[in-house]
Design an enzyme around this catalytic site. Structure first.
Site, PDB file in Angstrom:
ATOM      1  CG  HIS A 280      21.425  53.705  35.811  1.00  0.00           C
ATOM      2  ND1 HIS A 280      20.463  54.656  35.555  1.00  0.00           N
ATOM      3  CD2 HIS A 280      22.381  54.326  36.537  1.00  0.00           C
ATOM      4  CE1 HIS A 280      20.810  55.797  36.116  1.00  0.00           C
ATOM      5  NE2 HIS A 280      21.976  55.627  36.713  1.00  0.00           N
TER       6      HIS A 280
ATOM      7  N   GLY B 134      27.688  56.404  39.418  1.00  0.00           N
ATOM      8  CA  GLY B 134      28.406  57.599  39.005  1.00  0.00           C
ATOM      9  C   GLY B 134      28.557  58.625  40.110  1.00  0.00           C
ATOM     10  CB  THR B 135      26.281  59.762  42.814  1.00  0.00           C
ATOM     11  OG1 THR B 135      25.269  60.315  41.965  1.00  0.00           O
ATOM     12  CG2 THR B 135      26.396  60.602  44.075  1.00  0.00           C
TER      13      THR B 135
ATOM     14  CB  THR C 183      30.430  42.247  50.487  1.00  0.00           C
ATOM     15  OG1 THR C 183      30.896  41.917  51.798  1.00  0.00           O
ATOM     16  CG2 THR C 183      30.340  40.991  49.638  1.00  0.00           C
TER      17      THR C 183
ATOM     18  CD  GLN D 166      23.435  60.975  30.529  1.00  0.00           C
ATOM     19  OE1 GLN D 166      23.129  60.316  29.552  1.00  0.00           O
ATOM     20  NE2 GLN D 166      22.651  61.059  31.595  1.00  0.00           N
TER      21      GLN D 166
ATOM     22  CB  CYS E 267      19.387  64.055  40.180  1.00  0.00           C
ATOM     23  SG  CYS E 267      20.376  62.666  39.617  1.00  0.00           S
TER      24      CYS E 267
ATOM     25  CG  ASN F  26      22.705  65.564  33.395  1.00  0.00           C
ATOM     26  OD1 ASN F  26      23.547  66.454  33.514  1.00  0.00           O
ATOM     27  ND2 ASN F  26      21.656  65.472  34.186  1.00  0.00           N
TER      28      ASN F  26
END
Length: 379
Positions: free
Chosen positions: A205, A73-74, A241, A183, A330, A155
């Site tokens: 995740h 997401g970042t 890749t 989220q 975070c 979040n």
């Protein structure tokens, strides 16, 4: 024999679903080619990735050409904001002080490096909800190409925006609309065909997939240049890749989340309601941050008045085998407090805030264990 730990920090990350592990393991074992190679092994890997892309596009009602894989997401949020400034002529960004740090820090970087870009914050109410009248005023007064960047669900406190409502407002005023949907992906239905949205992001995740893989949706009308330079992967948009087994794991996880959405939601809401009811009985002095009635159903941010007993509450919960958090993962390891709570409550707020975030794997017995520890520590 000690009790197993109780994990109630699913807004930080979720455990891998067994079916996701199975799908990823099969790819690790059998699909070892480089997706950019033209031989049989490479074509097999390429086909595997494109099948995953179709799965994700299907659940968003997007074109497969609008889905690009990222490291999470970042990266997706950085890509949306910075490419909009660089490639789409955006010179004004309207956001809020309670966004995820990957958005806030991207905006800080943009503001410092691009002196022509104006960063504006929309007003929020005491629950973190966007003041739509203020947003409308800011959009109506624009004289430069503008982007609105607002997360679908916060979040830390779970407060949500209405994607369609804000998308329509942006469309009315000719502004781009970016939403951090990390989220909510897999928890709420999102239809990009029915919503005026330019960019949105997802991270595997958060919905029982692997860490280190995510995606960005880029509306087909937005022509941006590559974010990472190098090879021609992701249709020249993101060099490097591809993480084949991670991508498959993400697609499998999203497919399961969407198929089981209603059942998972029902289980989580019942636990959340039960916790709220018991807290009202046992801790009338406790309150909530955000909007517990209209916010994300998996997040509940508890607020306890300051006292000697609450000072080490998170530590005592952890020692007792209960995993919750004080805010965004975070920010772990820092003592600066939550920027979200500070934006809503002010700098002098000294209450103790605890985020409980549920999974469909949680049980009523686990919530009872949380309540028992709270009673023993706070009473």
């Amino acid at each position: 024999m000690s009790n197993p730990r109780v994990y109630l920090d699913n807004a930080a990350t979720t455990p891998l679903d067994p079916q996701v592990i199975e799908a990823m393991t099969a790819v690790m074992k059998d699909v070892h080619g480089n997706p950019s190679s033209i031989h049989a092994e490479g074509r097999q890997a390429r086909t595997t990735i494109e099948q995953a892309r179709r799965t994700i596009a299907k659940h968003l009602n997007a074109s497969i050409g609008e889905i690009f894989f990222t490291s999470g997401g970042t990266e997706a949020n950085n890509m949306a904001l910075k490419c909009a400034v660089r490639d789409l002529g955006v010179r004004r960004i309207i956001s809020s002080p309670t966004e995820h740090h990957c958005v806030l820090h991207s905006l800080d970087s943009i503001g410092k490096q691009e002196d022509a870009v104006e960063i504006v914050q929309v007003k929020l109410d005491e629950k973190g909800r966007v003041d739509l009248a203020d947003l409308s005023r800011l959009l109506a007064g624009q004289s430069q190409k503008t982007m609105v960047s607002l997360m679908h669900s916060n979040n830390e406190i779970g407060t949500m925006i209405d994607l369609q409502e804000i998308g329509a407002l942006c469309e009315e005023h000719g502004a781009y609309f970016h939403s951090d949907t990390v989220q909510t992906m897999g928890y709420y239905p999102i239809d990009v065909e029915a919503t005026a949205i330019s960019f949105l992001s997802g991270a595997a995740h958060k919905f029982y997939g692997p860490k280190g893989v995510g995606f960005i949706y880029i509306n087909g009308d937005n022509n941006i240049k590559p974010y990472l330079d190098g090879g021609a992967q992701e249709r020249n948009m993101r060099a490097g890749t591809e993480n084949t087994y991670g991508i498959v794991g993400m697609a499998t996880a999203l497919d399961l989340a969407c198929q089981e959405r209603e059942d998972r939601e029902q289980k989580i809401r019942s636990l959340r309601t039960y916790l709220c009811e018991q807290l009202a009985k046992d801790f009338p002095e406790a309150d909530f941050n955000g909007d517990p009635t209209q916010g994300h159903y998996k997040v509940l941010n508890l607020r306890f008045p300051p006292s000697p007993k609450t000072e080490l509450l998170l530590f005592n919960l952890d020692i007792a085998g209960i995993s919750v958090s004080g805010g965004s993962a975070c920010s772990s390891g820092t003592d600066t407090g939550s920027h979200v709570i500070r934006a809503l409550r002010g700098d002098d707020d000294d209450a103790v805030n605890i985020r409980v975030s549920f999974s469909h794997h949680n049980t009523k017995e686990e919530v009872d264990r949380l309540l028992a520890v709270l009673r023993s520590v706070l009473r």
